[in-house]
Write an enzyme that holds these catalytic residues in place. Structure first.
Site, PDB file in Angstrom:
ATOM      1  N   ARG A   1       0.610  -1.591   0.103  1.00 48.25           N
ATOM      2  CA  ARG A   1       0.128   0.162  -0.019  1.00 48.25           C
ATOM      3  C   ARG A   1       0.678   1.229   0.206  1.00 48.25           C
ATOM      4  O   ARG A   1       0.363   2.376   0.117  1.00 48.25           O
ATOM      5  CB  ARG A   1      -0.963   0.004   1.034  1.00 48.25           C
ATOM      6  CG  ARG A   1      -1.488  -1.633   0.802  1.00 48.25           C
ATOM      7  CD  ARG A   1      -3.174  -1.321   2.486  1.00 48.25           C
ATOM      8  NE  ARG A   1      -2.779  -1.450   3.431  1.00 48.25           N
ATOM      9  CZ  ARG A   1      -2.389  -2.584   4.636  1.00 48.25           C
ATOM     10  NH1 ARG A   1      -2.932  -3.480   2.951  1.00 48.25           N
ATOM     11  NH2 ARG A   1      -1.799  -3.269   5.507  1.00 48.25           N
ATOM     12  N   ARG A   2       2.410   1.258  -0.165  1.00 45.49           N
ATOM     13  CA  ARG A   2       2.532   1.340  -0.448  1.00 45.49           C
ATOM     14  C   ARG A   2       3.480   2.716  -2.033  1.00 45.49           C
ATOM     15  O   ARG A   2       4.950   3.370  -1.697  1.00 45.49           O
ATOM     16  CB  ARG A   2       3.874   1.660   0.391  1.00 45.49           C
ATOM     17  CG  ARG A   2       3.824   1.617   2.055  1.00 45.49           C
ATOM     18  CD  ARG A   2       5.154   1.227   2.430  1.00 45.49           C
ATOM     19  NE  ARG A   2       5.064   1.160   3.961  1.00 45.49           N
ATOM     20  CZ  ARG A   2       5.190   0.081   5.235  1.00 45.49           C
ATOM     21  NH1 ARG A   2       6.442   0.276   5.063  1.00 45.49           N
ATOM     22  NH2 ARG A   2       5.016   0.082   6.340  1.00 45.49           N
TER      23      ARG A   2
ATOM     24  N   ARG B   1      -3.968  18.754  -5.639  1.00 46.61           N
ATOM     25  CA  ARG B   1      -4.228  19.554  -4.505  1.00 46.61           C
ATOM     26  C   ARG B   1      -5.569  21.232  -5.569  1.00 46.61           C
ATOM     27  O   ARG B   1      -6.321  21.806  -4.953  1.00 46.61           O
ATOM     28  CB  ARG B   1      -3.250  20.614  -4.282  1.00 46.61           C
ATOM     29  CG  ARG B   1      -2.257  21.294  -4.884  1.00 46.61           C
ATOM     30  CD  ARG B   1      -0.942  21.511  -4.330  1.00 46.61           C
ATOM     31  NE  ARG B   1      -0.467  22.764  -5.264  1.00 46.61           N
ATOM     32  CZ  ARG B   1      -0.537  23.680  -5.490  1.00 46.61           C
ATOM     33  NH1 ARG B   1      -2.028  24.537  -5.253  1.00 46.61           N
ATOM     34  NH2 ARG B   1       0.372  24.209  -6.751  1.00 46.61           N
TER      35      ARG B   1
ATOM     36  N   CYS C   1       0.381  20.942  -8.844  1.00 44.87           N
ATOM     37  CA  CYS C   1      -0.578  20.729  -8.915  1.00 44.87           C
ATOM     38  C   CYS C   1      -1.290  20.080  -8.828  1.00 44.87           C
ATOM     39  O   CYS C   1      -1.896  18.812  -7.996  1.00 44.87           O
ATOM     40  CB  CYS C   1      -1.795  21.410 -10.123  1.00 44.87           C
ATOM     41  SG  CYS C   1      -1.229  23.433 -10.079  1.00 44.87           S
TER      42      CYS C   1
ATOM     43  N   ASN D   1      -4.370  16.843 -17.472  1.00 47.70           N
ATOM     44  CA  ASN D   1      -3.799  15.834 -16.448  1.00 47.70           C
ATOM     45  C   ASN D   1      -4.800  14.583 -16.365  1.00 47.70           C
ATOM     46  O   ASN D   1      -3.798  13.431 -16.092  1.00 47.70           O
ATOM     47  CB  ASN D   1      -3.828  16.857 -15.170  1.00 47.70           C
ATOM     48  CG  ASN D   1      -3.878  17.508 -14.945  1.00 47.70           C
ATOM     49  OD1 ASN D   1      -4.161  18.721 -14.608  1.00 47.70           O
ATOM     50  ND2 ASN D   1      -2.398  17.717 -15.679  1.00 47.70           N
TER      51      ASN D   1
ATOM     52  N   SER E   1      -3.618  31.501 -16.974  1.00 43.63           N
ATOM     53  CA  SER E   1      -4.031  32.523 -15.538  1.00 43.63           C
ATOM     54  C   SER E   1      -2.627  32.330 -14.647  1.00 43.63           C
ATOM     55  O   SER E   1      -2.217  30.891 -14.292  1.00 43.63           O
ATOM     56  CB  SER E   1      -4.927  32.708 -15.176  1.00 43.63           C
ATOM     57  OG  SER E   1      -6.404  32.579 -14.810  1.00 43.63           O
TER      58      SER E   1
ATOM     59  N   HIS F   1     -11.343  23.997  -9.460  1.00 41.22           N
ATOM     60  CA  HIS F   1     -12.084  25.902 -10.433  1.00 41.22           C
ATOM     61  C   HIS F   1     -12.312  26.119 -11.544  1.00 41.22           C
ATOM     62  O   HIS F   1     -11.431  25.264 -12.017  1.00 41.22           O
ATOM     63  CB  HIS F   1     -11.654  26.896  -9.626  1.00 41.22           C
ATOM     64  CG  HIS F   1      -9.995  26.748  -9.825  1.00 41.22           C
ATOM     65  ND1 HIS F   1      -8.996  26.011  -8.919  1.00 41.22           N
ATOM     66  CD2 HIS F   1      -9.675  26.691 -10.957  1.00 41.22           C
ATOM     67  CE1 HIS F   1      -8.351  25.556  -9.110  1.00 41.22           C
ATOM     68  NE2 HIS F   1      -7.693  26.453 -10.181  1.00 41.22           N
ATOM     69  N   ILE F   2     -13.021  26.734 -12.079  1.00 35.95           N
ATOM     70  CA  ILE F   2     -13.155  27.666 -13.197  1.00 35.95           C
ATOM     71  C   ILE F   2     -12.674  28.425 -12.939  1.00 35.95           C
ATOM     72  O   ILE F   2     -13.501  29.697 -11.819  1.00 35.95           O
ATOM     73  CB  ILE F   2     -15.020  27.523 -13.980  1.00 35.95           C
ATOM     74  CG1 ILE F   2     -15.154  25.677 -14.201  1.00 35.95           C
ATOM     75  CG2 ILE F   2     -14.561  27.569 -15.463  1.00 35.95           C
ATOM     76  CD1 ILE F   2     -16.599  25.775 -13.766  1.00 35.95           C
TER      77      ILE F   2
ATOM     78  N   ASP G   1      -7.499  23.303 -12.098  1.00 37.16           N
ATOM     79  CA  ASP G   1      -8.335  24.300 -13.399  1.00 37.16           C
ATOM     80  C   ASP G   1      -8.926  23.208 -14.299  1.00 37.16           C
ATOM     81  O   ASP G   1      -8.549  22.592 -15.184  1.00 37.16           O
ATOM     82  CB  ASP G   1      -6.798  24.915 -14.190  1.00 37.16           C
ATOM     83  CG  ASP G   1      -7.463  26.167 -15.247  1.00 37.16           C
ATOM     84  OD1 ASP G   1      -8.185  25.521 -16.126  1.00 37.16           O
ATOM     85  OD2 ASP G   1      -6.655  26.064 -15.957  1.00 37.16           O
TER      86      ASP G   1
END
Length: 274
Positions: free
Chosen positions: A123-124, A176, A156, A187, A273, A217-218, A179
């Site tokens: 589990r590592r 975390r 990110c 991603n 941005s 977020h947008i 966009d």
């Protein structure tokens, strides 16, 4: 990829108006998860065109351990240029942390491959790009952070973990900061591709790719583009064919990947941005 459109709609319908580091402003939610069965097609967004060379070249660049944009620019990929120094340096970002964590010789990618082969129930089996020692200050520019030995940007997509069941390899990414319009489709494709590559290296089939987002977020200047994308009907997913099996995870080339039957709606342009 109806899952992705549902994600955009959920943010629009349930998000909170917030300020942000870039000054653009966002509609934001906290916490969301999407699951993609990699046996059912490659999760490449079809409601707008995704620039496949950017996805593939960036991933190969990460895996090389490089933190200079020269390789990307040589291949006409300029997605990191806004944050680089004049010399093309970005500081200890993803590639450095993946291949030489904290500059201490810890090759997390090589360790993951070894663990998947020798201790598949562990589990590592994970990789962390988040290194508090080199997180940049928000009070100075990316270039000034690089000069101080920090990353130009904090990661990110911060951590990813692997799991084997029924001889199938699954991957879960924890992001975390997401966009939703520009970054997330990219991603999803990148880590799905990585899952296919590692599965091939370990003689496994692919299972699921699970995407988990924190601050999703947008940006305010992407609302019109999101509405356009939500008006489009998703098309059938493409399939990925890997044309050869290199001797290691670090030896793949752009030409090794073929995305078959990628049908998509037209591209939708939007400003990033910074």
């Amino acid at each position: 990829m109806r899952e992705y459109l549902n994600f955009l709609k959920y943010i629009k319908d349930n998000g909170t108006k917030k300020g942000d580091r870039t000054g653009t402003g966002t509609t934001s939610i906290f916490g969301y998860q999407m699951r993609f069965d990699l046996q059912q097609g490659f999760p490449l967004v079809t409601t707008k065109k995704i620039h496949i060379p950017s996805v593939v070249h960036e991933l190969l660049w990460f895996l090389s351990g490089s933190t200079n944009v020269k390789y990307l620019n040589d291949n006409k990929v300029r997605i990191w240029n806004e944050w680089a120094t004049e010399e093309g340096e970005l500081g200890p970002i993803y590639g450095k942390q993946w291949r030489d964590f904290n500059g201490e010789g810890i090759d997390q990618i090589a360790e993951v491959i070894e663990m998947l082969k020798t201790n598949p129930n562990s589990r590592r089996i994970l990789v962390s790009a988040w290194n508090p020692c080199v997180v940049p200050s928000e009070k100075i520019s990316p270039q000034e952070n690089v000069a101080k030995g920090n990353s130009a940007l904090p990661p990110c997509h911060a951590m990813f973990q692997f799991y084997i069941a029924d001889n199938k390899l699954s991957c879960m990414l924890t992001q975390r900061s997401a966009d939703a319009f520009l970054g997330v489709p990219f991603n999803i494709a990148s880590y799905s591709l990585l899952t296919h590559m590692i599965a091939q290296q370990c003689d496994l089939d692919v299972g699921e790719f699970i995407w988990s987002g924190g601050d999703c977020h947008i940006y305010n200047n992407h609302i019109e583009q999101v509405n356009e994308q939500l008006s489009r009907e998703p098309l059938d997913l493409p399939t990925l064919k890997i044309l050869r099996k290199p001797s290691s995870i670090f030896d793949y080339k752009y030409e090794d990947f073929e995305f078959q039957n990628y049908k998509h709606h037209p591209a939708i342009k939007a400003k990033i941005s910074v």
